[in-house]
Design a protein around this motif. Sequence first.
Motif, PDB file in Angstrom:
ATOM      1  N   LYS A  23       4.977  -0.742   5.255  1.00  0.00           N
ATOM      2  CA  LYS A  23       3.755   0.585   4.708  1.00  0.00           C
ATOM      3  C   LYS A  23       4.161   1.528   3.545  1.00  0.00           C
ATOM      4  CE  LYS A  23       6.474   2.885   8.824  1.00  0.00           C
ATOM      5  NZ  LYS A  23       6.895   3.756   9.665  1.00  0.00           N
ATOM      6  N   ARG A  26       0.909  -0.928   1.988  1.00  0.00           N
ATOM      7  CA  ARG A  26      -0.151  -0.713   2.629  1.00  0.00           C
ATOM      8  C   ARG A  26      -0.368   1.257   2.117  1.00  0.00           C
ATOM      9  NH1 ARG A  26       2.063  -1.707   7.666  1.00  0.00           N
ATOM     10  NH2 ARG A  26       2.450   0.399   8.221  1.00  0.00           N
ATOM     11  N   PHE A  27       0.483   1.851   1.509  1.00  0.00           N
ATOM     12  CA  PHE A  27       0.410   3.169   1.046  1.00  0.00           C
ATOM     13  C   PHE A  27      -0.633   2.858  -0.687  1.00  0.00           C
ATOM     14  CE2 PHE A  27       1.428   6.932  -1.857  1.00  0.00           C
ATOM     15  CZ  PHE A  27       0.677   7.449  -0.882  1.00  0.00           C
ATOM     16  N   GLU A  29      -2.463   0.191  -1.109  1.00  0.00           N
ATOM     17  CA  GLU A  29      -3.730  -0.240  -0.683  1.00  0.00           C
ATOM     18  C   GLU A  29      -4.639   1.376  -0.442  1.00  0.00           C
ATOM     19  OE1 GLU A  29      -4.675  -3.013   2.929  1.00  0.00           O
ATOM     20  OE2 GLU A  29      -2.686  -4.070   2.135  1.00  0.00           O
ATOM     21  N   TYR A  30      -4.063   1.987   0.614  1.00  0.00           N
ATOM     22  CA  TYR A  30      -4.930   3.086   0.936  1.00  0.00           C
ATOM     23  C   TYR A  30      -4.995   3.953  -0.585  1.00  0.00           C
ATOM     24  CZ  TYR A  30      -5.694   8.016   1.900  1.00  0.00           C
ATOM     25  OH  TYR A  30      -5.734   9.614   1.256  1.00  0.00           O
ATOM     26  N   LEU A  31      -4.115   3.997  -1.338  1.00  0.00           N
ATOM     27  CA  LEU A  31      -5.126   4.850  -2.818  1.00  0.00           C
ATOM     28  C   LEU A  31      -5.833   4.375  -3.715  1.00  0.00           C
ATOM     29  CD1 LEU A  31      -1.176   5.487  -4.479  1.00  0.00           C
ATOM     30  CD2 LEU A  31      -2.380   7.384  -3.430  1.00  0.00           C
ATOM     31  N   TYR A  33      -8.828   4.169  -3.205  1.00  0.00           N
ATOM     32  CA  TYR A  33      -9.856   4.921  -3.219  1.00  0.00           C
ATOM     33  C   TYR A  33     -10.050   5.795  -4.293  1.00  0.00           C
ATOM     34  CZ  TYR A  33      -7.830   9.591  -1.968  1.00  0.00           C
ATOM     35  OH  TYR A  33      -6.582  10.816  -2.225  1.00  0.00           O
ATOM     36  N   TRP A  34      -9.037   5.719  -4.861  1.00  0.00           N
ATOM     37  CA  TRP A  34      -9.170   6.919  -6.580  1.00  0.00           C
ATOM     38  C   TRP A  34      -9.827   5.748  -7.713  1.00  0.00           C
ATOM     39  CZ3 TRP A  34      -7.717  11.814  -7.733  1.00  0.00           C
ATOM     40  CH2 TRP A  34      -7.156  12.308  -7.042  1.00  0.00           C
ATOM     41  N   TYR A  39     -14.092   9.766  -7.599  1.00  0.00           N
ATOM     42  CA  TYR A  39     -12.389  10.441  -7.495  1.00  0.00           C
ATOM     43  C   TYR A  39     -11.730  10.434  -9.093  1.00  0.00           C
ATOM     44  CZ  TYR A  39     -12.474  11.313  -2.572  1.00  0.00           C
ATOM     45  OH  TYR A  39     -12.976  11.457  -1.437  1.00  0.00           O
ATOM     46  N   GLN A  56      -1.304  -4.483  -5.894  1.00  0.00           N
ATOM     47  CA  GLN A  56      -2.308  -5.089  -4.861  1.00  0.00           C
ATOM     48  C   GLN A  56      -1.645  -6.591  -3.988  1.00  0.00           C
ATOM     49  OE1 GLN A  56      -3.469  -3.031  -2.622  1.00  0.00           O
ATOM     50  NE2 GLN A  56      -2.785  -1.491  -4.276  1.00  0.00           N
TER      51      GLN A  56
END
Length: 71
Positions: A23, A26-27, A29-31, A33-34, A39, A56
């Motif tokens: 988890k 995956r968080f 990975e989500y970050l 976008y910065w 951003y 990553q």
Amino acid sequence: MVLKPVCVPLTGLAQNRYLEDEKFVRFLEYLMYWKRPEYAQFIIYPHSLHFLELLQFPEFRKAIANPHYKE
């Protein structure tokens, strides 16, 4: 800023086994976008994006979990 804690002790993340938690990975990975320009302009510590990118890679996460890891 969300990424500030990520760029500070990476070995702490490894020692506390966050980097083994799917988890959390995956968080991370989500970050990513910065890294997008709209951003990234708000990042106070731009080198944290490089560390986020390194996180990553499973090889990097494994290497910093090694207590003998220095570089």
